[in-house]
Scaffold this active site. Structure first.
Site, PDB file in Angstrom:
ATOM      1  N   HIS A 177       7.286   8.947 -27.124  1.00 44.89           N
ATOM      2  CA  HIS A 177       6.320   9.814 -26.449  1.00 44.89           C
ATOM      3  C   HIS A 177       6.457  11.261 -26.896  1.00 44.89           C
ATOM      4  CE1 HIS A 177       3.748  11.403 -23.270  1.00 44.89           C
ATOM      5  NE2 HIS A 177       4.727  12.225 -22.931  1.00 44.89           N
TER       6      HIS A 177
ATOM      7  N   LYS B 258       2.877  11.414 -10.717  1.00 41.99           N
ATOM      8  CA  LYS B 258       1.981  10.581 -11.516  1.00 41.99           C
ATOM      9  C   LYS B 258       2.707   9.301 -11.896  1.00 41.99           C
ATOM     10  CE  LYS B 258      -1.266  13.605 -13.975  1.00 41.99           C
ATOM     11  NZ  LYS B 258      -1.676  14.029 -15.339  1.00 41.99           N
TER      12      LYS B 258
ATOM     13  N   HIS C  55      -1.197  16.207 -25.172  1.00 40.91           N
ATOM     14  CA  HIS C  55      -1.269  14.822 -24.711  1.00 40.91           C
ATOM     15  C   HIS C  55      -2.564  14.107 -25.079  1.00 40.91           C
ATOM     16  CE1 HIS C  55       2.281  16.033 -22.598  1.00 40.91           C
ATOM     17  NE2 HIS C  55       2.413  14.857 -22.016  1.00 40.91           N
TER      18      HIS C  55
ATOM     19  N   LYS D 114       7.305  22.764 -13.942  1.00 38.40           N
ATOM     20  CA  LYS D 114       6.504  21.614 -13.528  1.00 38.40           C
ATOM     21  C   LYS D 114       6.268  21.643 -12.021  1.00 38.40           C
ATOM     22  CE  LYS D 114       4.717  17.356 -14.128  1.00 38.40           C
ATOM     23  NZ  LYS D 114       5.381  16.194 -14.717  1.00 38.40           N
TER      24      LYS D 114
ATOM     25  N   ARG E 187      -3.160  21.937 -12.985  1.00 35.19           N
ATOM     26  CA  ARG E 187      -2.200  20.928 -13.457  1.00 35.19           C
ATOM     27  C   ARG E 187      -2.557  20.380 -14.836  1.00 35.19           C
ATOM     28  NH1 ARG E 187       0.813  16.075 -10.103  1.00 35.19           N
ATOM     29  NH2 ARG E 187       1.793  15.122 -11.924  1.00 35.19           N
TER      30      ARG E 187
ATOM     31  N   GLU F 155      -4.360  17.275 -10.105  1.00 39.19           N
ATOM     32  CA  GLU F 155      -4.992  17.659 -11.362  1.00 39.19           C
ATOM     33  C   GLU F 155      -6.480  17.938 -11.222  1.00 39.19           C
ATOM     34  OE1 GLU F 155      -5.209  15.930 -15.870  1.00 39.19           O
ATOM     35  OE2 GLU F 155      -3.307  15.676 -14.817  1.00 39.19           O
TER      36      GLU F 155
ATOM     37  N   HIS G  61      -1.363  10.875 -26.815  1.00 44.56           N
ATOM     38  CA  HIS G  61      -1.525   9.550 -26.226  1.00 44.56           C
ATOM     39  C   HIS G  61      -2.244   8.603 -27.180  1.00 44.56           C
ATOM     40  CE1 HIS G  61      -1.026  10.790 -21.705  1.00 44.56           C
ATOM     41  NE2 HIS G  61       0.106  10.754 -22.373  1.00 44.56           N
TER      42      HIS G  61
ATOM     43  N   ARG H 134       0.809  -1.229   0.000  1.00 51.87           N
ATOM     44  CA  ARG H 134       0.000   0.000   0.000  1.00 51.87           C
ATOM     45  C   ARG H 134       0.841   1.277   0.000  1.00 51.87           C
ATOM     46  NH1 ARG H 134      -2.887  -3.502   3.429  1.00 51.87           N
ATOM     47  NH2 ARG H 134      -4.890  -4.144   2.524  1.00 51.87           N
TER      48      ARG H 134
ATOM     49  N   ASN I 246      -0.887  18.940 -19.774  1.00 49.25           N
ATOM     50  CA  ASN I 246      -1.314  17.961 -20.785  1.00 49.25           C
ATOM     51  C   ASN I 246      -1.365  18.544 -22.193  1.00 49.25           C
ATOM     52  OD1 ASN I 246      -1.688  15.804 -18.961  1.00 49.25           O
ATOM     53  ND2 ASN I 246      -3.691  16.602 -18.381  1.00 49.25           N
TER      54      ASN I 246
ATOM     55  N   GLU J  36       9.150  17.870 -24.425  1.00 48.26           N
ATOM     56  CA  GLU J  36       8.505  18.230 -23.157  1.00 48.26           C
ATOM     57  C   GLU J  36       9.114  19.499 -22.565  1.00 48.26           C
ATOM     58  OE1 GLU J  36       5.870  17.128 -21.755  1.00 48.26           O
ATOM     59  OE2 GLU J  36       5.566  14.997 -22.164  1.00 48.26           O
TER      60      GLU J  36
END
Length: 367
Positions: A266, A144, A249, A228, A242, A238, A253, A123, A246, A186
């Site tokens: 990417h 993330k 993205h 960032k 935030r 987010e 993606h 956990r 993206n 990026e």
């Protein structure tokens, strides 16, 4: 060495940027008071392991740390549930406990995979990022972590902040040119969403960055990480701001997914996505110069801005409909208002997306 701080209250952590840091990993672990009595799992890939795994292991072991390592195949396909289970097996067999740490030694794929292991093992255990690519200056900051599903990228994941980010810029000198360009995508994004002066600086120092000039690279990575960190410090999970990270993205993606997580890097997919966002902004009434300037910066770095002709429109739309940002037949896009400023738009229709895909296919060759 440069040091930045991601301010998240109890979950705050530093980003260390400099040369020769991997060989000092043990010193940083000791400084952060990580337990020497619990095994440390180092997750890396088969490209990075021969170069840097022995260095990190030796540094940690010299300070009394026990290490267990897991080497996965390089590439996006390692961000899968099968590989995740395999890494978990290594962690269990290696005797990791609640005071153990999981180290991500590599690029964004390794960081996401190892981070998801750290987030879910017992956990949640301590997580340390050791990025070895330019692209990872973005993915290693913010917490993330995720693996991919065959239908959608990053659909299975969590938020799990690292204890620290140890960014050894010397490791970047061995990157292939294609990976350098993709990683810089990026970095450019951070300027496009937040800082006009930094976007201009990237354009002016294109040659230096592509040549991996240490001074230019150090400054660019620090600025990118700083932007960032500022955004994440305001909105960790987010819920608002935030989302601007993206940019490019939503479509990017989808390009990665239908390319089988192997045809496009990417950063290449995100570059096409950023060009699409600028085109969509213009179609919605923004100054056409936004598209011209965006494409000019990206192409200057040798990045793709046109849609590959062989990518099927319906496949792209289908992949985007599996995205977390799709609901009620509309999509959330981050669209530029000007270079250095963006807005979150939540009512982009499928017809608008189809139009942009068609227009980008008319741009010709994708590189």
């Amino acid at each position: 060495m440069r040091t930045l701080q991601v301010d998240l209250g109890e979950r705050s952590y530093p980003i260390y940027i400099g040369g020769g840091l991997l060989g000092k990993a043990g010193d940083f672990f000791e400084q952060h008071q990580l337990s020497t009595k619990s095994p440390i799992l180092i997750v890396t890939d088969d490209h990075v392991a021969p170069k840097y795994l022995p260095v990190v292991e030796a540094s940690l072991q010299a300070k009394g740390y026990q290490t267990v390592s897991k080497v996965v195949k390089s590439g996006e396909k390692s961000k899968s549930l099968d590989v995740y289970e395999d890494v978990m097996t290594t962690a269990i067999e290696g005797g990791l406990d609640r005071r153990s740490a999981v180290v991500a030694l590599g690029g964004g794929v390794v960081g996401d995979l190892a981070g998801f292991v750290a987030a879910t093992y017992m956990r949640g255990v301590t997580f340390v990022q050791m990025p070895t690519t330019i692209l990872a200056h973005d993915s290693s900051v913010g917490g993330k972590v995720a693996v991919n599903h065959r239908l959608a990228k990053n659909m299975i994941g969590a938020f799990h902040q690292p204890e620290m980010v140890l960014y050894d810029v010397d490791s970047l000198q061995s990157l292939p040119p294609r990976d350098v360009r993709a990683g810089l995508s990026e970095m450019i994004k951070h300027g496009l969403i937040w800082d006009t002066a930094f976007a201009d600086w990237c354009r002016e120092h294109t040659a230096d960055l592509l040549a991996l000039d240490p001074e230019a690279l150090g400054y660019g990575l620090t600025q990118g990480c700083s932007i960032k960190a500022q955004v994440v410090s305001v909105d960790e999970r987010e819920n608002g701001l935030r989302a601007i990270l993206n940019l490019g993205h939503t479509l990017g993606h989808a390009i990665e997914a239908i390319g089988g997580y192997g045809e496009f890097l990417h950063g290449e997919a995100i570059s096409i996505g950023m060009a699409a966002a600028a085109k969509l902004a213009v179609n919605r009434g923004r100054d056409p110069q936004i598209y011209t300037d965006t494409v000019s910066i990206l192409r200057g770095f040798g990045l793709p801005t046109a849609m590959p002709a062989h990518l099927n429109e319906q496949d792209l739309i289908g992949a985007m409909m599996h995205d977390k940002k799709f609901k009620e037949q509309t999509m959330v896009f981050i669209l530029p208002v000007a270079i250095g400023q963006v807005e979150i738009v939540s009512d982009v229709t499928l017809d608008e997306v189809r139009q942009v895909i068609a227009e980008l296919k008319e741009e010709g060759q994708y590189v």
